[in-house]
Motif scaffolding. Structure first.
Motif, mmCIF file in Angstrom:
data_model
loop_
_atom_site.group_PDB
_atom_site.id
_atom_site.type_symbol
_atom_site.label_atom_id
_atom_site.label_comp_id
_atom_site.label_asym_id
_atom_site.label_seq_id
_atom_site.Cartn_x
_atom_site.Cartn_y
_atom_site.Cartn_z
ATOM 1 N N ALA A 210 0.856 -1.191 0.000
ATOM 2 C CA ALA A 210 0.000 0.000 0.000
ATOM 3 C C ALA A 210 0.886 1.234 0.000
ATOM 4 O O ALA A 210 1.843 1.323 0.780
ATOM 5 C CB ALA A 210 -0.908 0.007 1.220
ATOM 6 N N LEU A 211 0.560 2.171 -0.892
ATOM 7 C CA LEU A 211 1.247 3.463 -0.941
ATOM 8 C C LEU A 211 0.355 4.487 -0.260
ATOM 9 O O LEU A 211 -0.792 4.696 -0.674
ATOM 10 C CB LEU A 211 1.522 3.853 -2.388
ATOM 11 N N ILE A 212 0.875 5.136 0.766
ATOM 12 C CA ILE A 212 0.095 6.047 1.595
ATOM 13 C C ILE A 212 0.668 7.452 1.451
ATOM 14 O O ILE A 212 1.855 7.681 1.727
ATOM 15 C CB ILE A 212 0.131 5.601 3.071
ATOM 16 N N ASP A 213 -0.165 8.410 1.031
ATOM 17 C CA ASP A 213 0.310 9.784 0.817
ATOM 18 C C ASP A 213 0.698 10.454 2.128
ATOM 19 O O ASP A 213 1.686 11.187 2.192
ATOM 20 C CB ASP A 213 -0.775 10.621 0.117
ATOM 21 N N ASP A 214 -0.094 10.219 3.191
ATOM 22 C CA ASP A 214 0.177 10.856 4.487
ATOM 23 C C ASP A 214 -0.305 9.928 5.593
ATOM 24 O O ASP A 214 -1.503 9.786 5.815
ATOM 25 C CB ASP A 214 -0.531 12.208 4.579
ATOM 26 N N ILE A 215 0.617 9.292 6.282
ATOM 27 C CA ILE A 215 0.266 8.317 7.312
ATOM 28 C C ILE A 215 -0.458 8.978 8.483
ATOM 29 O O ILE A 215 -1.323 8.378 9.117
ATOM 30 C CB ILE A 215 1.526 7.552 7.794
ATOM 31 N N ALA A 216 -0.144 10.243 8.761
ATOM 32 C CA ALA A 216 -0.828 10.946 9.857
ATOM 33 C C ALA A 216 -2.318 11.100 9.551
ATOM 34 O O ALA A 216 -3.163 10.918 10.440
ATOM 35 C CB ALA A 216 -0.181 12.311 10.086
ATOM 36 N N GLN A 217 -2.652 11.433 8.313
ATOM 37 C CA GLN A 217 -4.052 11.558 7.925
ATOM 38 C C GLN A 217 -4.763 10.209 7.990
ATOM 39 O O GLN A 217 -5.937 10.125 8.372
ATOM 40 C CB GLN A 217 -4.149 12.146 6.512
ATOM 41 N N LEU A 218 -4.066 9.140 7.642
ATOM 42 C CA LEU A 218 -4.665 7.811 7.715
ATOM 43 C C LEU A 218 -4.954 7.432 9.162
ATOM 44 O O LEU A 218 -5.998 6.855 9.467
ATOM 45 C CB LEU A 218 -3.729 6.778 7.075
ATOM 46 N N ARG A 219 -4.053 7.783 10.064
ATOM 47 C CA ARG A 219 -4.281 7.487 11.486
ATOM 48 C C ARG A 219 -5.489 8.274 12.004
ATOM 49 O O ARG A 219 -6.279 7.756 12.806
ATOM 50 C CB ARG A 219 -3.033 7.822 12.306
ATOM 51 N N LEU A 220 -5.613 9.506 11.571
ATOM 52 C CA LEU A 220 -6.789 10.311 11.977
ATOM 53 C C LEU A 220 -8.085 9.686 11.459
ATOM 54 O O LEU A 220 -9.087 9.633 12.182
ATOM 55 C CB LEU A 220 -6.653 11.738 11.459
ATOM 56 N N LEU A 221 -8.072 9.210 10.231
ATOM 57 C CA LEU A 221 -9.246 8.559 9.675
ATOM 58 C C LEU A 221 -9.640 7.334 10.486
ATOM 59 O O LEU A 221 -10.821 7.101 10.762
ATOM 60 C CB LEU A 221 -8.967 8.157 8.220
ATOM 61 N N ALA A 222 -8.647 6.546 10.910
ATOM 62 C CA ALA A 222 -8.919 5.341 11.684
ATOM 63 C C ALA A 222 -9.538 5.651 13.030
ATOM 64 O O ALA A 222 -10.313 4.844 13.571
ATOM 65 C CB ALA A 222 -7.630 4.552 11.858
ATOM 66 N N GLN A 223 -9.245 6.833 13.590
ATOM 67 C CA GLN A 223 -9.705 7.167 14.934
ATOM 68 C C GLN A 223 -11.010 7.950 14.951
ATOM 69 O O GLN A 223 -11.612 8.101 16.016
ATOM 70 C CB GLN A 223 -8.620 7.977 15.655
ATOM 71 N N ASP A 224 -11.448 8.489 13.834
ATOM 72 C CA ASP A 224 -12.665 9.323 13.788
ATOM 73 C C ASP A 224 -13.891 8.524 14.236
ATOM 74 O O ASP A 224 -13.994 7.335 13.969
ATOM 75 C CB ASP A 224 -12.892 9.854 12.372
#
Length: 224
Positions: A210-224
């Motif tokens: 998986a290519l992830i543009d911004d891991i910080a944004q992905l972590r935020l999505l997981a926690q919403d």
């Protein structure tokens, strides 16, 4: 087995509270064994004679439901131990264990484990900690199934594959998508839809990475 142990053994919750002498006593008859991908380690209902520590690779723990379908209970990776409670209670394994990649385990004799437990309160506390971590993992899994959407579960799974906190990154999928779906409590087609939805959030998934543009944004999505 001598005290020159693999780092995975020293870091396992089961053994990391023991001094060298206690480790050596427990691991005197321990067996290091390698399994090929797809090989069965034990079957649901087999007598529980050993505790396992994963030295490398991944192992699937699963149960067969009354309808004959497989339910993935957990995927165990490096440093993880399993089957402690069954060995202590003298009950059969409630799950089957299968190598889902080439892997190596350390198998600890159940009789020696029980003997050391009776002789040493310090080791008993360490074993309780190991059991608690397994329980906490199941509680976290239930919480994610009930409170998080499929997209959030997949986002968290991908985020957990790296220690990187910010910026773009690439992660390798540790096992196939069917097993990822089972581990996340999803059908394979639901996993495919979640991967497609994640494209909107800068995540591109192919067969093995998986290519992830911004891991910080992905972590935020997981926690919403």
């Amino acid at each position: 087995m001598k005290s020159s142990l693999p780092e995975a053994v020293k870091k396992s919750v089961l053994l990391n509270s023991l001094n060298d002498d206690m480790r050596d006593r427990l691991l005197r008859d321990a067996i290091r064994r390698s399994y090929a991908e797809g090989e069965t380690i034990f079957l649901q209902g087999d007598p529980a004679k050993a505790v396992f520590i994963v030295l490398s690779g991944f192992i699937k723990l699963s149960r067969m439901t009354p309808s004959g379908t497989e339910a993935v209970v957990a995927i165990m990776g490096r440093n993880r131990s399993f089957a402690e409670a069954m060995v202590l209670r003298g009950t059969p394994y409630p799950v089957s264990a299968e190598a889902i990649s080439d892997c190596t385990t350390l198998q600890i004799d159940g009789t020696r484990l029980r003997q050391l437990l009776l002789e040493n309160p310090e080791f008993a506390i360490g074993l309780l900690a190991s059991t608690f971590i397994h329980l906490q993992g199941l509680v976290d899994q239930i919480e994610k199934l009930k409170a998080h959407t499929g997209v959030q579960r997949v986002a968290q799974f991908l985020a957990d594959l790296t220690a990187q906190e910010t910026g773009p990154c690439e992660v390798r999928l540790p096992y196939n998508k069917r097993l990822i779906a089972g581990n996340l409590g999803m059908q394979p087609e639901s996993l495919s839809r979640a991967f497609a939805r994640l494209r909107e959030h800068g995540v591109k998934v192919d067969s093995s990475k998986a290519l992830i543009d911004d891991i910080a944004q992905l972590r935020l999505l997981a926690q919403d």
